[in-house]
Design an enzyme around this catalytic site. Sequence first.
Site, short mmCIF file in Angstrom:
data_model
loop_
_atom_site.label_atom_id
_atom_site.label_comp_id
_atom_site.label_asym_id
_atom_site.label_seq_id
_atom_site.Cartn_x
_atom_site.Cartn_y
_atom_site.Cartn_z
N ASN A 6 10.68 -6.86 -3.97
CA ASN A 6 12.02 -7.03 -3.00
C ASN A 6 11.60 -8.19 -2.32
OD1 ASN A 6 10.99 -5.77 -0.45
ND2 ASN A 6 10.59 -3.99 -1.96
N ASP B 201 11.55 2.29 -4.54
CA ASP B 201 11.68 3.45 -4.82
C ASP B 201 11.10 3.55 -6.16
OD1 ASP B 201 12.84 3.84 -2.21
OD2 ASP B 201 14.66 3.21 -2.83
N LYS C 120 1.70 -8.65 -22.18
CA LYS C 120 3.13 -9.07 -21.93
C LYS C 120 3.87 -8.79 -22.75
CE LYS C 120 5.35 -13.43 -21.50
NZ LYS C 120 5.24 -14.79 -21.82
N PHE D 277 11.90 3.33 9.23
CA PHE D 277 12.99 2.29 9.55
C PHE D 277 14.29 2.58 8.55
CE2 PHE D 277 12.06 -1.63 12.03
CZ PHE D 277 10.64 -1.05 12.39
N ASP E 256 7.31 8.82 -1.41
CA ASP E 256 7.79 8.49 -0.25
C ASP E 256 6.95 8.61 1.02
OD1 ASP E 256 9.02 8.50 2.46
OD2 ASP E 256 11.03 8.38 1.13
O1 C5P Z 1 14.50 5.51 1.93
P1 C5P Z 1 14.62 4.20 2.46
O2 C5P Z 1 13.98 3.28 1.72
O3 C5P Z 1 15.74 3.95 3.03
O4 C5P Z 1 13.75 4.77 3.89
C1 C5P Z 1 13.21 3.60 4.69
C2 C5P Z 1 12.16 4.27 5.51
O5 C5P Z 1 11.19 5.01 4.65
C3 C5P Z 1 10.96 2.86 5.96
O6 C5P Z 1 10.63 3.52 7.11
C4 C5P Z 1 10.20 2.92 4.68
O7 C5P Z 1 8.99 2.27 5.09
C5 C5P Z 1 9.98 4.19 4.38
N1 C5P Z 1 9.74 4.43 2.66
C6 C5P Z 1 8.46 4.81 2.46
N2 C5P Z 1 8.04 5.25 1.23
C7 C5P Z 1 9.13 4.98 0.29
C8 C5P Z 1 10.48 4.56 0.58
C9 C5P Z 1 10.69 4.13 1.94
O8 C5P Z 1 7.54 5.06 3.37
N3 C5P Z 1 8.78 5.28 -0.98
#
Ligand code: C5P
Length: 499
Positions: free
Chosen positions: A307, A375, A385, A423, A405
Amino acid sequence: MKKVFPVNLSAILTALGGRHAMQQLLDVGPSAISNYLTRGQLPQRAKPIIYAALTAKGYQLRPDDLEIIAGPAAITPHTVSAENHAGPRILLIIAGGIAAYKALEVARQLQQLGAHVTGVMTDSAKQFITPLSLAALTGEKCYDSLFSLTDEAEMGHIRLARSADLVLVVPATASFMARANAGIADDLATTILLATTAKVVMAPAMNPVMWAHQATQSNFASLRQRGVEMIGPVSGDTACGEEGEGRMCEPAMIAAAAMRLIPTYAARDEADKDSGAGTSRSLSGKHILITSGPTIEPIDKVRFIANRSSGKQGHAIATALANRGANVTLVSGPVTEPAPANVTLVNVTTAAEMLAACDAALPADIAICAAAVADWRVKAAADEKLKKPENPDAGMTLELCQNPDILATLSAAPNRPKLVIGFAAETENLLENAAAKRRRKGCDWIIANQVGGEDDPVFGSALNQAMLLTSDSVEEWPRMQKTELAEKLADQIEAEYSS
Ligand code: C5P
């Protein structure tokens, strides 16, 4: 058949300083380099050598394919001798495991933190890296033999053992831990362990099954009980291709943890913090873990999902908090932002690595998750490859699975930081969605920002506009520089700790 692996060889050649430099490093002739270039491949044996040489020059590389991620970072070479060096003296013992090449990076990080490093290598470590690479990096002789008259004449093994403020073993292999536990002193490294009066610290690294074996567990527990401090291991991919506990902690983590274990250094650090030296030391003594940047998830050997996160916000927060005296561990995905000063930087690539690095950094007083963690990852990333099908109409389906997460995991951890901050970048219903996210993820505060506006890119921009949500309040902040937002958050944290 010789084992080879594909690489971006021209980038490596440039970074090394040309064909002649690579020839010398790999001890091969000019025709070998031409062959490597034609095929775009290097022999496996070259991997640890080039990794060590380029990380020593300050480059960040992906260990599996030597892809250059960043660099070179500024390195201050320390060539002062032990006698006139003011920093702590660390005897770095390298045992023989695949992770031995990472010990070179540990040596580099320790020097950046102000330590004077003297290397000691076991015979089996020399199968992985050379004493010369360590000596070049430390500017000091690397000792490797108990029965060498030259070594004994220069510095007897007892004096070597006693000259250290800390003895650090990286990697501590199963065999090394077993010999250390049994008190066997059959080489220079194990003799030093018996002869030293300094604290001994080990960073274990081995195959997960070897790690789980009762013999290893019993040696580990017994060494610990005798006062040996252990850093890791952590869970993750190991060099043998198996996944599980046994992976060595990241070099930056080992270096920072080792420095914290040196009594004189810790005392001096405290004194520095107390003196203030013109800056606010309000967060002195607090360990703050910060995630920053994107994560990159492989699709195959050359492609990946990523990203646009620049790491600007996370890095700015790390700088602001370090300036207020906090002991900051910054776990960052690949970014071009420079490494903040006075921060322990742990570079990772994937979400799984980011989680493992965060896990290894605990305990912490505060965790701030500013990273844009992918995600999803590809369920079974290809080792080679992927080929495009001949049929131009043929589609392509990738099966994705969810990444851990990190924010939710840290919020629910048994050793949860007291304050966990996340965030939330939202495209609609900012307040409602962010409040729901705070509850769902179990964090204490969330910094919410609207993204997706045409003139409001946030990702990659130097500006940010946000609101801070706690369990019982919402504070709207005006649009400001990410560096200002970092200071504002630091003010808020300071206020929380002073109240
Ligand atoms: O779910 P979302 O991506 O909107 O959530 C954002 C927050 O969750 C941010 O603080 C990001 O660093 C954290 N995050 C995380 N691990 C993930 C997805 C998001 O720590 N897999």
